[in-house]
Enzyme design. Structure first.
Site, PDB file in Angstrom:
ATOM      1  N   SER A  49       0.794  -1.237   0.000  1.00 18.76           N
ATOM      2  CA  SER A  49       0.000   0.000   0.000  1.00 18.76           C
ATOM      3  C   SER A  49       0.822   1.280   0.000  1.00 18.76           C
ATOM      4  O   SER A  49       0.335   2.320  -0.427  1.00 18.76           O
ATOM      5  CB  SER A  49      -0.972   0.016   1.178  1.00 18.76           C
ATOM      6  OG  SER A  49      -0.291   0.221   2.383  1.00 18.76           O
TER       7      SER A  49
ATOM      8  N   LYS B 251      -0.164   4.823   6.742  1.00 16.57           N
ATOM      9  CA  LYS B 251      -0.694   5.562   5.591  1.00 16.57           C
ATOM     10  C   LYS B 251      -0.228   7.015   5.654  1.00 16.57           C
ATOM     11  O   LYS B 251       0.286   7.478   6.662  1.00 16.57           O
ATOM     12  CB  LYS B 251      -2.231   5.552   5.585  1.00 16.57           C
ATOM     13  CG  LYS B 251      -2.865   4.189   5.634  1.00 16.57           C
ATOM     14  CD  LYS B 251      -2.675   3.412   4.371  1.00 16.57           C
ATOM     15  CE  LYS B 251      -3.374   2.057   4.494  1.00 16.57           C
ATOM     16  NZ  LYS B 251      -2.953   1.143   3.489  1.00 16.57           N
TER      17      LYS B 251
END
Length: 148
Positions: free
Chosen positions: A42, A86
């Site tokens: 990711s 993230k």
């Protein structure tokens, strides 16, 4: 009898030293800075697929010093036993334009980040489960900010 007193005193001193060290380690690891292993697709190309070790500091987010562009460690809204890494894309009050699923469509959606929330996304938009899937994340789920 005197020998036993001396041995007991030494044992107590050593035990106190170990307890102090473990307490210091606990405080440092949970409230100041800790190493964290991060892996997965990711955050490609910023972080490696096979894993990187990040130093995550746990002070900035307590004083609301996290902002857009920062890489943060967040407790997953979908599975509270997992942590995700993230990038912060938007803060409360920001209007965010995003592609819900870039591999299927290029229709853009817009959302206003509510008060007390942040919008997080992985750098690899094709392989990231992030705010595009579960919406804005409560600021209380932020566990730390990557520093190194």
């Amino acid at each position: 009898m005197n020998a036993w007193k001396s041995i007991a005193k030494d044992a107590f001193t050593q035990t106190c030293l170990v307890v102090k060290f473990l307490g210091f380690l606990h405080l440092t690891n949970n409230y100041l800075i800790s190493p964290t292993l991060v892996y997965g697709p990711s955050m490609l190309p910023t972080l490696n697929l096979t894993g990187d070790v990040l130093l995550v500091e746990h002070v900035s987010h307590r004083f609301q010093k996290v902002g857009p562009g920062d890489v943060v460690l967040v407790r997953s809204p979908l599975d509270p036993t997992k942590m995700v890494t993230k990038r912060v894309v938007g803060m409360e009050g920001d209007r965010i334009n995003f592609l819900p699923d870039p591999s299927i469509t290029d229709i853009c959606r817009t959302i206003m980040v509510p008060k007390g929330h942040i919008w997080i996304q992985g750098d690899n938009m094709y392989a990231s489960c992030d705010s595009r899937h579960y919406g804005p994340v409560p600021y209380g789920l932020v566990q730390g900010m990557a520093t190194f």
